[in-house]
Design a protein around this motif. Structure first.
Motif, PDB file in Angstrom:
ATOM      1  N   GLU A  49      -4.660   8.768   5.370  1.00  0.00           N
ATOM      2  CA  GLU A  49      -5.552   7.911   4.565  1.00  0.00           C
ATOM      3  C   GLU A  49      -5.259   6.444   4.886  1.00  0.00           C
ATOM      4  OE1 GLU A  49      -7.912   9.153   2.908  1.00  0.00           O
ATOM      5  OE2 GLU A  49      -7.262  11.238   2.804  1.00  0.00           O
ATOM      6  N   PRO A  50      -6.194   5.558   4.703  1.00  0.00           N
ATOM      7  CA  PRO A  50      -7.581   5.816   4.319  1.00  0.00           C
ATOM      8  C   PRO A  50      -8.377   6.324   5.525  1.00  0.00           C
ATOM      9  CG  PRO A  50      -7.283   3.474   4.691  1.00  0.00           C
ATOM     10  CD  PRO A  50      -5.937   4.128   4.880  1.00  0.00           C
TER      11      PRO A  50
ATOM     12  N   TRP B 167      -2.011   7.222  -1.988  1.00  0.00           N
ATOM     13  CA  TRP B 167      -3.358   6.750  -2.267  1.00  0.00           C
ATOM     14  C   TRP B 167      -4.362   7.408  -1.344  1.00  0.00           C
ATOM     15  CZ3 TRP B 167      -2.312   0.765  -2.367  1.00  0.00           C
ATOM     16  CH2 TRP B 167      -1.370   0.480  -3.362  1.00  0.00           C
ATOM     17  N   ASN B 168      -5.580   7.557  -1.856  1.00  0.00           N
ATOM     18  CA  ASN B 168      -6.651   8.212  -1.112  1.00  0.00           C
ATOM     19  C   ASN B 168      -7.940   7.439  -1.342  1.00  0.00           C
ATOM     20  OD1 ASN B 168      -8.191  10.137   0.255  1.00  0.00           O
ATOM     21  ND2 ASN B 168      -8.312  11.504  -1.491  1.00  0.00           N
ATOM     22  N   ASP B 169      -8.672   7.161  -0.258  1.00  0.00           N
ATOM     23  CA  ASP B 169      -9.996   6.555  -0.444  1.00  0.00           C
ATOM     24  C   ASP B 169     -11.002   7.660  -0.731  1.00  0.00           C
ATOM     25  OD1 ASP B 169      -9.738   7.420   2.245  1.00  0.00           O
ATOM     26  OD2 ASP B 169     -11.220   5.984   2.958  1.00  0.00           O
TER      27      ASP B 169
ATOM     28  N   VAL C  87     -10.382   3.632  -4.287  1.00  0.00           N
ATOM     29  CA  VAL C  87      -9.065   4.247  -4.077  1.00  0.00           C
ATOM     30  C   VAL C  87      -8.530   4.895  -5.353  1.00  0.00           C
ATOM     31  CG1 VAL C  87      -6.673   3.789  -3.363  1.00  0.00           C
ATOM     32  CG2 VAL C  87      -8.583   2.635  -2.206  1.00  0.00           C
TER      33      VAL C  87
ATOM     34  N   THR D 221       0.852  -1.193   0.000  1.00  0.00           N
ATOM     35  CA  THR D 221       0.000   0.000   0.000  1.00  0.00           C
ATOM     36  C   THR D 221       0.885   1.238   0.000  1.00  0.00           C
ATOM     37  OG1 THR D 221      -0.159   0.047   2.416  1.00  0.00           O
ATOM     38  CG2 THR D 221      -1.919  -1.121   1.227  1.00  0.00           C
TER      39      THR D 221
ATOM     40  N   TRP E 204      -0.520   4.651   1.021  1.00  0.00           N
ATOM     41  CA  TRP E 204      -1.499   5.642   1.451  1.00  0.00           C
ATOM     42  C   TRP E 204      -0.858   7.007   1.680  1.00  0.00           C
ATOM     43  CZ3 TRP E 204      -6.191   4.190   0.594  1.00  0.00           C
ATOM     44  CH2 TRP E 204      -6.571   2.856   0.726  1.00  0.00           C
TER      45      TRP E 204
END
Length: 155
Positions: free
Chosen positions: A111-112, A133-135, A122, A105, A107
């Protein structure tokens, strides 16, 4: 929600360089394409299936960096774009649309966060352009990244 696709594409359009279709970029054992047709997560996955793949799964830092570079090359900055990670079936239990294991991952800080209890899909990069990464809500329309396995060379 569609998890995996087996769509086919006419094999006569395969380009010899890298074994990917025209418009796709080879990396490791897969081919990637960034689509600038903002779509919901489910619609993006369906388009990727029609193209013979899935929303992209990312399994290490090199792949994550590669996908970010593809997005920057397409848009000139780190714009949010769907990848194939989601937790719509059970909150906090993320899975890839292609069924591959979640073994990496990337993130963004904080996040998340499942903001307002509605973020189950995502994106790579955040709305403010920062990498990670972003939810987000699966109903948002974003560009997206598809991937497909590179075809094996003929024997």
């Amino acid at each position: 929600m569609l998890l995996s696709g087996t769509g086919s594409v006419n094999s006569t359009t395969v380009q010899p360089l890298g074994g990917c279709l025209a418009g796709w970029t080879p990396f490791e054992n897969r081919c990637f394409i960034v689509r600038n047709s903002p779509s919901t997560f489910v619609d993006a996955q369906q388009i990727c299936i029609v193209l013979g793949g899935n929303l992209a799964s990312i399994h290490d830092e090199n792949q994550s960096d590669f996908v970010r570079k593809l997005i920057r090359a397409r848009f000139g900055s780190n714009v949010p774009a769907w990848i194939g990670l989601f937790d719509a079936l059970a909150e906090g239990r993320y899975m890839w649309t292609d069924g591959s294991p979640l073994d990496y991952t990337d993130w963004a800080p904080g996040e998340p966060n499942n903001n307002n209890g509605t973020e189950n899909c995502v994106s790579v990069s955040t709305d403010n352009g920062f990498p990670g990464w972003n939810d987000l809500s699966c109903a948002r329309s974003l560009p997206f990244v598809c991937s497909r396995n590179r075809p094996l060379p003929p024997v």
